[in-house]
Structure formats: C-alpha cells, structure tokens
Write a protein that holds these residues in place. Structure first.
Motif, PDB file in Angstrom:
ATOM      1  N   THR A   1       0.868  -1.230   0.132  1.00  0.00           N
ATOM      2  CA  THR A   1       0.116  -0.238  -0.036  1.00  0.00           C
ATOM      3  C   THR A   1       0.972   1.371  -0.120  1.00  0.00           C
ATOM      4  O   THR A   1       1.621   1.366   0.827  1.00  0.00           O
ATOM      5  CB  THR A   1      -0.938  -0.032   1.248  1.00  0.00           C
ATOM      6  N   ARG A   2       0.694   2.129  -0.987  1.00  0.00           N
ATOM      7  CA  ARG A   2       1.484   3.427  -1.125  1.00  0.00           C
ATOM      8  C   ARG A   2       0.676   4.441  -0.273  1.00  0.00           C
ATOM      9  O   ARG A   2      -0.409   4.784  -0.693  1.00  0.00           O
ATOM     10  CB  ARG A   2       1.773   3.902  -2.412  1.00  0.00           C
ATOM     11  N   LEU A   3       1.218   4.821   0.674  1.00  0.00           N
ATOM     12  CA  LEU A   3       0.667   5.861   1.739  1.00  0.00           C
ATOM     13  C   LEU A   3       1.282   7.167   1.430  1.00  0.00           C
ATOM     14  O   LEU A   3       2.428   7.427   1.619  1.00  0.00           O
ATOM     15  CB  LEU A   3       0.722   5.414   3.198  1.00  0.00           C
ATOM     16  N   THR A   4       0.478   8.140   1.321  1.00  0.00           N
ATOM     17  CA  THR A   4       0.876   9.459   1.020  1.00  0.00           C
ATOM     18  C   THR A   4       0.197  10.342   2.047  1.00  0.00           C
ATOM     19  O   THR A   4      -0.937  10.515   2.030  1.00  0.00           O
ATOM     20  CB  THR A   4       0.722  10.002  -0.399  1.00  0.00           C
ATOM     21  N   VAL A   5       0.852  11.041   2.919  1.00  0.00           N
ATOM     22  CA  VAL A   5       0.277  11.954   3.734  1.00  0.00           C
ATOM     23  C   VAL A   5       0.497  13.243   3.517  1.00  0.00           C
ATOM     24  O   VAL A   5       1.940  13.641   3.205  1.00  0.00           O
ATOM     25  CB  VAL A   5       0.905  11.769   5.357  1.00  0.00           C
ATOM     26  N   VAL A   6      -0.401  14.198   3.252  1.00  0.00           N
ATOM     27  CA  VAL A   6      -0.321  15.363   2.770  1.00  0.00           C
ATOM     28  C   VAL A   6      -0.762  16.483   3.472  1.00  0.00           C
ATOM     29  O   VAL A   6      -1.384  16.180   4.514  1.00  0.00           O
ATOM     30  CB  VAL A   6      -1.091  15.724   1.376  1.00  0.00           C
TER      31      VAL A   6
END
Lengths: 116, 113
Positions: free
Chosen positions: B108-113
């Motif tokens: 799972t690619r998690l991106t926190v913005v």
C-alpha cells in the motif's frame, strides 16, 4: 545486530550479458539464510534465490546463481543472459536460523537496468 | 488465496488523520510480517505475527503505529495521527516457516499531505 550492505546503488548491463550484484553482511551467527529478492516497478517483491549457510554449494535457479563466501560474509548474485524483464531493484536479505522472530534484514538495494 | 493481498493499493490522507491498511495472507501461512519501504530505501521491519504467539512489535517506530491479526489470518496495520514522514509503501508478507522466505503483497502506497 545483523547488517546487510549493498555497495552498488545502481548497475547497468546489456541484454544477453552477465552481471554480478554484490552483497556483504555482518553476523555472529553460524547458521542462517540468505536471500535475493527482486522488486520490479510493480512493487511486488519476488524471491529470486535462497541459500542456507550450512550448505557449501552455491544455489542456482536457472539464469540466477550466487557466489556464497561464508568466511568473507559475502553473497553476490550473478545474472546470466540478462533480459529486459530483469530490470528491477534487487535486495539482498539475511535471516537468522533460530530465533523468536524470523525476520528478514534487508540491504538498501541495487537498481539494475538492462539495456537493449 | 493464491497470493498475499493488500488493500488499498494507494492511499492519500491528510496529516493528522488515522489510516488502516489491510493484509490478507496466503491461506495456511502462520507467519505474517509488516515492512515499511521509504522512497529509494530498503525494507524496514515493523511487526511480526506467528500463530497464537505474542507479536514481535520491536520494529514499530512509535506508539502511533499498531497492528492486529484476527483469527490468525487477516491483519490490519493502523497508523494514528499520520505525519508526513509516514509516507511510504507498506508491505505485508506471509510465510509457512523459517528459512523458506516470504511471499510479499504488492503493498500500500501511503501519501500523507
């Protein structure tokens, strides 16, 4: 603590040629396992080859073979007749044979590009 | 199933929100692992489950991270109050036993913005 070192961040090879990826590790254990994993752009980690430390014979899987030097703590991967599909990140990994947690300890990887 | 299944494949979340990542291991595999892979780096061990034994949580980077494995099968990795440094690919793997190597999911690619 065990550590795994891959000193080649990137490598390039021409299609059909042979390339060797380096890996060294540090451990005080006598019995353990070593692995090479391939990670293509799809992110899927694929087991390429494994070696049991108590076996002196180098493991071979088709075009992939290893040069396991236990005294030198070296575990290099040779890819013969390189193919475009071999382009990927390659990780060397170590696992203790005994222990409560059989966790893999990974190196930082080598990005291999096979050129047509 | 035939392989290790992870969901979602990609997740974008706002800083401070909680996220749950799911892993469905290969049927019959008693061992389950979570790893984190930051961009351009190797895999960092997070947590290990083996059968009914207490999990090895020694790799969890902070108390914002937790994981559970229900019924010895599906596992959920939870990250509370996400931070930008949590952005990474989270990989799950399962195994039949020691020395056999792991079978990994696609992560799972998690991106926190």
């Amino acid at each position: 603590a065990q550590t795994v070192t891959q000193s080649q961040p990137e490598m390039s090879v021409q299609e059909a040629e042979t390339v060797t990826l380096s890996c060294t590790y540090d451990t005080s254990e006598n019995n353990y396992y070593l692995f090479w994993y391939k990670q293509p752009p799809s992110r899927q980690m694929i087991l390429v080859i494994r070696q049991e430390a108590y076996k002196q014979q180098n493991a071979t899987e088709n075009r992939f073979s290893v040069n396991f030097q236990k005294a030198a703590k070296s575990f290099s991967l040779k890819i013969s007749d390189s193919q475009l599909g071999d382009t990927a990140m390659y990780f060397c990994a170590f696992m203790k044979q005994l222990g409560a947690t059989n966790k893999l300890i990974f190196g930082t990887g080598t990005l291999l590009a096979v050129q047509p | 199933g035939a392989g290790v299944s992870q969901s979602p494949s990609n997740k974008v979340t706002e800083k401070g929100k909680d996220v749950e990542l799911r892993c469905d291991p290969i049927s019959g595999h008693t061992a389950l692992y979570w790893y984190r892979q930051r961009l351009g780096q190797g895999l960092e061990f997070l947590i290990y489950f083996q059968g009914n034994s207490a999990p090895d949580k020694s790799g969890l980077p902070s108390d914002r991270f937790s994981a559970e494995r229900t019924g010895g099968s599906v596992s959920t990795l939870t990250i509370q109050r996400t931070q930008q440094e949590d952005s990474a690919v989270y990989l799950c793997a399962s195994s039949l036993g020691s020395g056999l190597g792991y079978t990994f999911g696609s992560g799972t690619r998690l991106t926190v913005v």
